[in-house]
Design an enzyme around this catalytic site. Sequence first.
Site, PDB file in Angstrom:
ATOM      1  N   ALA A 115       0.695  -1.214  -0.025  1.00  0.00           N
ATOM      2  CA  ALA A 115      -0.002  -0.161  -0.115  1.00  0.00           C
ATOM      3  C   ALA A 115       0.838   1.181  -0.105  1.00  0.00           C
ATOM      4  O   ALA A 115       0.418   2.258  -0.388  1.00  0.00           O
ATOM      5  CB  ALA A 115      -0.889   0.134   1.211  1.00  0.00           C
ATOM      6  N   THR A 116       2.018   1.298   0.517  1.00  0.00           N
ATOM      7  CA  THR A 116       2.763   2.400   0.578  1.00  0.00           C
ATOM      8  C   THR A 116       3.293   2.854  -1.040  1.00  0.00           C
ATOM      9  O   THR A 116       3.051   4.055  -1.334  1.00  0.00           O
ATOM     10  CB  THR A 116       4.087   2.227   1.114  1.00  0.00           C
ATOM     11  OG1 THR A 116       3.816   2.280   2.658  1.00  0.00           O
ATOM     12  CG2 THR A 116       5.224   3.357   1.045  1.00  0.00           C
ATOM     13  N   SER A 125      -3.740  -3.497   0.540  1.00  0.00           N
ATOM     14  CA  SER A 125      -2.462  -4.150   0.865  1.00  0.00           C
ATOM     15  C   SER A 125      -2.977  -5.691   1.447  1.00  0.00           C
ATOM     16  O   SER A 125      -4.002  -5.952   2.124  1.00  0.00           O
ATOM     17  CB  SER A 125      -1.771  -3.709   2.038  1.00  0.00           C
ATOM     18  OG  SER A 125      -0.822  -4.287   2.670  1.00  0.00           O
ATOM     19  N   ALA A 126      -2.265  -6.743   0.954  1.00  0.00           N
ATOM     20  CA  ALA A 126      -2.641  -8.146   1.353  1.00  0.00           C
ATOM     21  C   ALA A 126      -2.447  -8.371   2.579  1.00  0.00           C
ATOM     22  O   ALA A 126      -3.259  -9.137   3.297  1.00  0.00           O
ATOM     23  CB  ALA A 126      -1.804  -8.955   0.333  1.00  0.00           C
ATOM     24  N   HIS A 127      -1.077  -8.083   3.334  1.00  0.00           N
ATOM     25  CA  HIS A 127      -0.971  -8.629   4.584  1.00  0.00           C
ATOM     26  C   HIS A 127      -1.775  -7.838   5.606  1.00  0.00           C
ATOM     27  O   HIS A 127      -1.627  -8.291   7.038  1.00  0.00           O
ATOM     28  CB  HIS A 127       0.396  -8.196   4.911  1.00  0.00           C
ATOM     29  CG  HIS A 127       0.939  -6.997   5.170  1.00  0.00           C
ATOM     30  ND1 HIS A 127       1.116  -6.639   6.611  1.00  0.00           N
ATOM     31  CD2 HIS A 127       1.255  -5.759   4.499  1.00  0.00           C
ATOM     32  CE1 HIS A 127       1.614  -5.195   6.735  1.00  0.00           C
ATOM     33  NE2 HIS A 127       1.626  -4.868   5.439  1.00  0.00           N
ATOM     34  N   CYS A 155       8.101   7.528  23.132  1.00  0.00           N
ATOM     35  CA  CYS A 155       9.498   6.534  23.278  1.00  0.00           C
ATOM     36  C   CYS A 155       9.430   5.371  22.383  1.00  0.00           C
ATOM     37  O   CYS A 155      10.383   4.880  22.237  1.00  0.00           O
ATOM     38  CB  CYS A 155       9.354   6.046  24.829  1.00  0.00           C
ATOM     39  SG  CYS A 155      10.043   7.288  25.592  1.00  0.00           S
TER      40      CYS A 155
END
Lengths: 408, 135
Positions: free
Chosen positions: A75-76, A205-207, A331
């Site tokens: 997707a990025t 996105s597949a994952h 953090c």
Amino acid sequence: MTVNIPVFMDNHSTTQADPRVVDAMIPYFTEKFGNAASRNHAFGWEAEAAVDHAREQIADVIGGSGREIVFTSGATESDNLAIRGAAEFYKQRGNHIITVQTEHKAVLDTCKKLEREGYDVTYLNPAKDGLVTPEDVVGAMTDQTILVTIMLANNEIGVVQPIEAIGHAIKKRNPKVIFHSDIVQAVGKIPVDVEKMRLDMASLSAHKMYGPKGIGALWVRRRPRVRIAPMIHGGGHERGMRSGTLNVPLIVGFGVAAMLAKTDMKEEAERMKALRDRLYDKITSELDEVYVNGSMEHRLPGSLNISFAFVEGESLLMAMKDIAVSSGSACTSASLEPSYVLRALGIGEELAHTSIRYGIGRFNTVEEIDYTADVTVRSVRWLRELSPLWEMHKEGVDLTKIEWTNTH
Amino acid sequence: MAYSKEVIQHYENPLNVGSMNKEDPKVGTGLVGAPQCGDVMKLQIKINDDGIIEDAKFKTFGCGSAIASSSLATEWVKGRSIDEAMAITNTEIVEGLSLPPVKIHCSVLAEDAIKAAITDYKEKQSKQQDNSVAQ
């Protein structure tokens, strides 16, 4: 039933590939290894047929056509391709892009890059519940606007934007403006229909939907035809929009994941929501000074983002080490800044540091939910005993009136 | 991020957690950091008539490294004179806990907390002396 630790409850970050997905992929690594672009032998035809079948399965979940699917590495890349590709192709029409402050970094960083190249970008500020309205979007449109990109469901707080209403409002104002949405977190969890939503492009996105990592797609409308300039040049694959040999095993897995997402969605969404509400009820019945981040009503079924006041997020993750969740604490980020998503909602930095994101998925059980709730409650209580802020709060001290040192 | 075994040990079994009466003239209290930054340490010391820190307590809002830094700081100041405690530096805490560079600010905060507690104690003492002179 016992709980196997560590418990994975970070399903917004990634998901376990469904065993049915993996089974379908395996033959395409070995005996069916052909290149889908090989037009003149049986190995190529077999691979191409598998890819085309997967296109249909993926398009089917979002109400599109298989011929509109462009495969990417994830997707990025899809977000980059959609935004950069449309900005470049339609630059004669204008130079203005509209997005939202709470988008994924794949969208925001791409927009920032375009700003440096001379485009104007409006970053809409969502309301306290994380939502933007059609009026917000249309109000930001100018005669220079060429692209609007707004995610369907947020990866951090799980809120679902009114994309259908936004899509209609955009097209009513100017049908030529391209409307893109990152729908990664929503597919398989809530109904998606690219026609009803009046989308021109959508990133998948597949994952994130129980498929393999390293494969994604950009759905690009054919009627009326949406054009984008390619980012990767080569053999002219994917109708010239994304060159490169197709990764057939991953695509086959993506297809099966999409098919399962469609068939199981209704039942699964109900189960996820019941688990999420159970987790929420258990935590809030045991702890006070707990705040949900983002709209509870317009939210993905398996998503919960909570701030536990007076307890810092990273130390809470450490106390909950047998449970995989994530935090908006500074953090835990490389930048040492607290979550930009929570800040965009107007949530104070002191609360942003205390947030935990729970992402419930297909493979979580009731026992895991109960275990997670118990560990959360125990950990928050313990860390509050350690917290000077909790002590001061209990003594009735107004923390906003204290002159703190070291405020950077 | 993977934590050092020293940090995990102090985080899981922090030493000297608690509070002392901050009105007690023998007690010095240091409160450093800010909630907006994600770190607040309260460190208290109790000084006996020989000028030795006989007890120390802390409460910390912060990451595991901040909690471990304050736990170690309270342990180190106990049994020391004020001047000896003043001499404790953040680099010693970094070494003691094997803190990575990104967590150095936690050790700085612990050093600041010790110094703030000592300053508070000294101010109380000088006020008391002023009072007794006035009487």
